[in-house]
Design a protein around this motif. Structure first.
Motif, PDB file in Angstrom:
ATOM      1  N   ALA A  90      14.344  14.001 -12.610  1.00 13.76           N
ATOM      2  CA  ALA A  90      14.566  12.781 -13.402  1.00 13.76           C
ATOM      3  C   ALA A  90      14.581  11.520 -12.545  1.00 13.76           C
ATOM      4  CB  ALA A  90      15.865  12.896 -14.200  1.00 13.76           C
ATOM      5  N   CYS A  91      13.814  11.525 -11.467  1.00 15.25           N
ATOM      6  CA  CYS A  91      13.865  10.411 -10.526  1.00 15.25           C
ATOM      7  C   CYS A  91      12.511  10.265  -9.830  1.00 15.25           C
ATOM      8  CB  CYS A  91      14.957  10.673  -9.492  1.00 15.25           C
ATOM      9  SG  CYS A  91      15.366   9.261  -8.450  1.00 15.25           S
ATOM     10  N   TYR A  92      11.921   9.077  -9.938  1.00 15.31           N
ATOM     11  CA  TYR A  92      10.677   8.796  -9.232  1.00 15.31           C
ATOM     12  C   TYR A  92      10.983   8.317  -7.817  1.00 15.31           C
ATOM     13  CZ  TYR A  92       8.101   9.106 -13.624  1.00 15.31           C
ATOM     14  OH  TYR A  92       7.530   9.550 -14.786  1.00 15.31           O
ATOM     15  N   ALA A  93      10.010   8.491  -6.929  1.00 16.09           N
ATOM     16  CA  ALA A  93      10.184   8.085  -5.541  1.00 16.09           C
ATOM     17  C   ALA A  93       8.842   7.642  -4.972  1.00 16.09           C
ATOM     18  CB  ALA A  93      10.749   9.234  -4.707  1.00 16.09           C
ATOM     19  N   GLY A  94       8.907   6.783  -3.966  1.00 15.96           N
ATOM     20  CA  GLY A  94       7.698   6.346  -3.304  1.00 15.96           C
ATOM     21  C   GLY A  94       8.019   5.530  -2.057  1.00 15.96           C
ATOM     22  N   VAL A  95       7.023   5.413  -1.184  1.00 10.62           N
ATOM     23  CA  VAL A  95       7.122   4.596   0.034  1.00 10.62           C
ATOM     24  C   VAL A  95       5.840   3.794   0.147  1.00 10.62           C
ATOM     25  CG1 VAL A  95       7.463   4.574   2.532  1.00 10.62           C
ATOM     26  CG2 VAL A  95       8.534   6.385   1.151  1.00 10.62           C
ATOM     27  N   ALA A  96       5.973   2.506   0.422  1.00  7.13           N
ATOM     28  CA  ALA A  96       4.787   1.646   0.556  1.00  7.13           C
ATOM     29  C   ALA A  96       4.926   0.758   1.772  1.00  7.13           C
ATOM     30  CB  ALA A  96       4.598   0.797  -0.705  1.00  7.13           C
ATOM     31  N   ARG A  97       3.760   0.306   2.278  1.00  6.15           N
ATOM     32  CA  ARG A  97       3.720  -0.552   3.461  1.00  6.15           C
ATOM     33  C   ARG A  97       3.100  -1.907   3.120  1.00  6.15           C
ATOM     34  NH1 ARG A  97       4.382   1.220   8.514  1.00  6.15           N
ATOM     35  NH2 ARG A  97       3.853   3.363   7.891  1.00  6.15           N
TER      36      ARG A  97
ATOM     37  N   THR B  23       5.728   9.772  -6.917  1.00  7.88           N
ATOM     38  CA  THR B  23       5.934  11.150  -7.355  1.00  7.88           C
ATOM     39  C   THR B  23       7.368  11.302  -7.849  1.00  7.88           C
ATOM     40  OG1 THR B  23       6.780  11.978  -5.242  1.00  7.88           O
ATOM     41  CG2 THR B  23       4.387  11.937  -5.506  1.00  7.88           C
ATOM     42  N   LEU B  24       7.705  12.509  -8.295  1.00 10.87           N
ATOM     43  CA  LEU B  24       9.111  12.831  -8.493  1.00 10.87           C
ATOM     44  C   LEU B  24       9.742  13.034  -7.117  1.00 10.87           C
ATOM     45  CD1 LEU B  24      10.325  13.041 -11.363  1.00 10.87           C
ATOM     46  CD2 LEU B  24       7.849  13.363 -11.329  1.00 10.87           C
ATOM     47  N   SER B  25      11.052  12.820  -7.025  1.00 15.17           N
ATOM     48  CA  SER B  25      11.720  12.787  -5.724  1.00 15.17           C
ATOM     49  C   SER B  25      11.515  14.063  -4.911  1.00 15.17           C
ATOM     50  CB  SER B  25      13.217  12.516  -5.900  1.00 15.17           C
ATOM     51  OG  SER B  25      13.774  13.394  -6.867  1.00 15.17           O
ATOM     52  N   HIS B  26      11.468  15.220  -5.568  1.00 14.80           N
ATOM     53  CA  HIS B  26      11.321  16.477  -4.831  1.00 14.80           C
ATOM     54  C   HIS B  26       9.879  16.745  -4.416  1.00 14.80           C
ATOM     55  CE1 HIS B  26      10.345  17.346  -8.958  1.00 14.80           C
ATOM     56  NE2 HIS B  26       9.941  18.572  -8.680  1.00 14.80           N
ATOM     57  N   GLN B  27       8.940  15.940  -4.930  1.00 16.96           N
ATOM     58  CA  GLN B  27       7.524  16.164  -4.641  1.00 16.96           C
ATOM     59  C   GLN B  27       6.985  15.262  -3.536  1.00 16.96           C
ATOM     60  OE1 GLN B  27       5.861  15.534  -8.532  1.00 16.96           O
ATOM     61  NE2 GLN B  27       6.425  17.559  -9.277  1.00 16.96           N
ATOM     62  N   TRP B  28       7.817  14.358  -3.023  1.00 15.14           N
ATOM     63  CA  TRP B  28       7.349  13.450  -1.975  1.00 15.14           C
ATOM     64  C   TRP B  28       7.456  14.161  -0.622  1.00 15.14           C
ATOM     65  CZ3 TRP B  28       8.098  10.890   2.545  1.00 15.14           C
ATOM     66  CH2 TRP B  28       7.277   9.776   2.792  1.00 15.14           C
ATOM     67  N   ARG B  29       6.313  14.600  -0.115  1.00 17.51           N
ATOM     68  CA  ARG B  29       6.203  15.255   1.187  1.00 17.51           C
ATOM     69  C   ARG B  29       7.319  16.288   1.431  1.00 17.51           C
ATOM     70  NH1 ARG B  29       3.745  10.864   5.542  1.00 17.51           N
ATOM     71  NH2 ARG B  29       2.491   9.679   4.051  1.00 17.51           N
ATOM     72  N   PRO B  30       7.419  17.304   0.594  1.00 17.30           N
ATOM     73  CA  PRO B  30       8.476  18.313   0.796  1.00 17.30           C
ATOM     74  C   PRO B  30       8.322  18.998   2.140  1.00 17.30           C
ATOM     75  CG  PRO B  30       6.812  19.103  -0.750  1.00 17.30           C
ATOM     76  CD  PRO B  30       6.521  17.645  -0.519  1.00 17.30           C
ATOM     77  N   ASP B  31       9.442  19.379   2.721  1.00 19.36           N
ATOM     78  CA  ASP B  31       9.420  20.062   4.017  1.00 19.36           C
ATOM     79  C   ASP B  31       8.672  21.387   3.924  1.00 19.36           C
ATOM     80  OD1 ASP B  31      10.846  18.075   5.361  1.00 19.36           O
ATOM     81  OD2 ASP B  31      12.783  18.934   4.769  1.00 19.36           O
ATOM     82  N   HIS B  32       8.783  22.037   2.764  1.00 17.58           N
ATOM     83  CA  HIS B  32       8.088  23.297   2.525  1.00 17.58           C
ATOM     84  C   HIS B  32       7.440  23.208   1.147  1.00 17.58           C
ATOM     85  CE1 HIS B  32      10.320  24.808   5.964  1.00 17.58           C
ATOM     86  NE2 HIS B  32      11.433  24.383   5.386  1.00 17.58           N
TER      87      HIS B  32
ATOM     88  N   GLU C 243       0.843  -1.199   0.000  1.00 10.50           N
ATOM     89  CA  GLU C 243       0.000   0.000   0.000  1.00 10.50           C
ATOM     90  C   GLU C 243       0.877   1.248   0.000  1.00 10.50           C
ATOM     91  OE1 GLU C 243      -2.103  -0.712   3.591  1.00 10.50           O
ATOM     92  OE2 GLU C 243      -3.420  -2.254   2.708  1.00 10.50           O
ATOM     93  N   LEU C 244       0.786   2.022  -1.078  1.00 10.14           N
ATOM     94  CA  LEU C 244       1.584   3.244  -1.179  1.00 10.14           C
ATOM     95  C   LEU C 244       1.125   4.276  -0.161  1.00 10.14           C
ATOM     96  CD1 LEU C 244       1.833   3.464  -5.041  1.00 10.14           C
ATOM     97  CD2 LEU C 244       3.815   3.613  -3.513  1.00 10.14           C
ATOM     98  N   LEU C 245       2.096   4.879   0.529  1.00 12.73           N
ATOM     99  CA  LEU C 245       1.785   5.999   1.414  1.00 12.73           C
ATOM    100  C   LEU C 245       1.554   7.242   0.568  1.00 12.73           C
ATOM    101  CD1 LEU C 245       3.110   3.916   3.357  1.00 12.73           C
ATOM    102  CD2 LEU C 245       4.191   5.852   4.525  1.00 12.73           C
ATOM    103  N   GLU C 246       0.729   8.134   1.067  1.00 14.76           N
ATOM    104  CA  GLU C 246       0.515   9.399   0.360  1.00 14.76           C
ATOM    105  C   GLU C 246       1.840  10.160   0.241  1.00 14.76           C
ATOM    106  OE1 GLU C 246      -2.077  10.567  -1.159  1.00 14.76           O
ATOM    107  OE2 GLU C 246      -3.355   8.859  -0.651  1.00 14.76           O
ATOM    108  N   PRO C 247       2.099  10.786  -0.879  1.00 21.23           N
ATOM    109  CA  PRO C 247       1.246  11.022  -2.058  1.00 21.23           C
ATOM    110  C   PRO C 247       1.402   9.998  -3.161  1.00 21.23           C
ATOM    111  CG  PRO C 247       3.215  12.342  -2.230  1.00 21.23           C
ATOM    112  CD  PRO C 247       3.353  11.560  -0.952  1.00 21.23           C
TER     113      PRO C 247
END
Length: 272
Positions: free
Chosen positions: A263-270, A241-250, A234-238
């Motif tokens: 140029a890099c995808y990223a994600g976290v899943a459980r 995404t692209l690496s800079h778009q995954w839960r940015p600090d700001h 199960e992918l965590l939100e969001p």
């Protein structure tokens, strides 16, 4: 002489991907062959410095999220040359009792592994010299089994790693990741980033050729191919995404870099 002080062939006459990455991050553990290869990459993709930095920042954010959510065991494959803060610095800064196992196949990472073993008194870190293409060797390594309890959730990190595993022969990237996933219990997580040619295929083809000339093979993957690594989890939100778009600090952090620069995808899943 201890295990980490033994003589290691650092292969300084050929470029290594981890040392090229170290150069992109502004590190000092790189040599002429690495700098020459890095210079060739920058000649066709000047944003490589930005892409490396934001990928590292993604790892920091994902580790903070997981440690804050209760994760206490981390397995980081393809660790790279120690660059402070390392994953255990982030995790143990939130949870001092966190346990972390690092693995890499670059001999120079082994030579610098002492920097990865500076754990808090409450926690523990360990290092395994291993290749992701041998998942069984990693999972059965005594250092791992002495540090992590595979009956309890583990946060598996494969950051900027699997694009170094082309899909031919026996070493098929998705099969390797599935083997690692299958060894982990419910509640475990998978953190991944992966370079893509979705935005600049001609540029990325040139990068593949540059790395190929150093003896390192690359296979960049599409968004769909990257998302397949998380199948069944199960992918965590969001989500992906692209690496800079995954839960940015700001929020503005996600707007300062273009998709082609990341140029890099990223994600976290459980794991359910």
């Amino acid at each position: 002489m201890s295990e980490h002080e033994s003589v290691v062939d650092l292969e300084l006459d050929r470029a290594h991907s981890s040392r090229i990455y170290d150069y992109f991050l502004g590190g000092k553990t790189n040599f002429l062959a690495d700098r020459m290869a890095a210079g060739s990459v920058l000649g066709v993709f000047p944003s490589a410095l930005v892409a490396a930095r934001i990928n590292r920042e993604f790892m920091h954010r994902a580790t903070r999220v997981l440690a804050a959510s209760g994760m206490r065991q981390f397995l980081d494959i393809g660790t790279g040359i120690p660059t402070a803060p390392n994953l255990h610095d982030i995790a143990q800064g939130i949870a001092p009792d966190a346990r972390v196992v690092y693995t890499d196949n670059d001999p120079i990472v082994l030579a610098h592994a002492a920097a990865l073993l500076r754990s808090t008194p409450e926690g523990r870190t360990a290092y395994v010299q291993a290749d992701v293409r041998d998942p069984e060797g990693i999972l059965k390594a005594p250092q791992l089994l002495d540090t992590l309890d595979l009956r309890r959730p583990v946060a598996l990190s494969l950051n900027a790693l699997m694009h170094f595993v082309p899909d031919d022969g026996q070493d098929r990237a998705h099969d390797i990741v599935e083997r690692l996933k299958s060894a982990l219990p419910s509640g475990s997580t998978l953190t991944m980033s992966h370079a893509t040619e979705d935005f600049s295929p001609a540029v990325m083809d040139k990068i593949i050729k540059i790395y190929g000339e150093t003896g390192t093979r690359l296979q960049f993957r599409s968004r769909a191919a990257f998302q397949r690594f998380f199948d069944g989890w199960e992918l965590l939100e969001p989500g992906v995404t692209l690496s800079h778009q995954w839960r940015p600090d700001h929020p503005e952090d996600a707007t300062h870099v273009t998709d082609a620069e990341a140029a890099c995808y990223a994600g976290v899943a459980r794991k359910p």
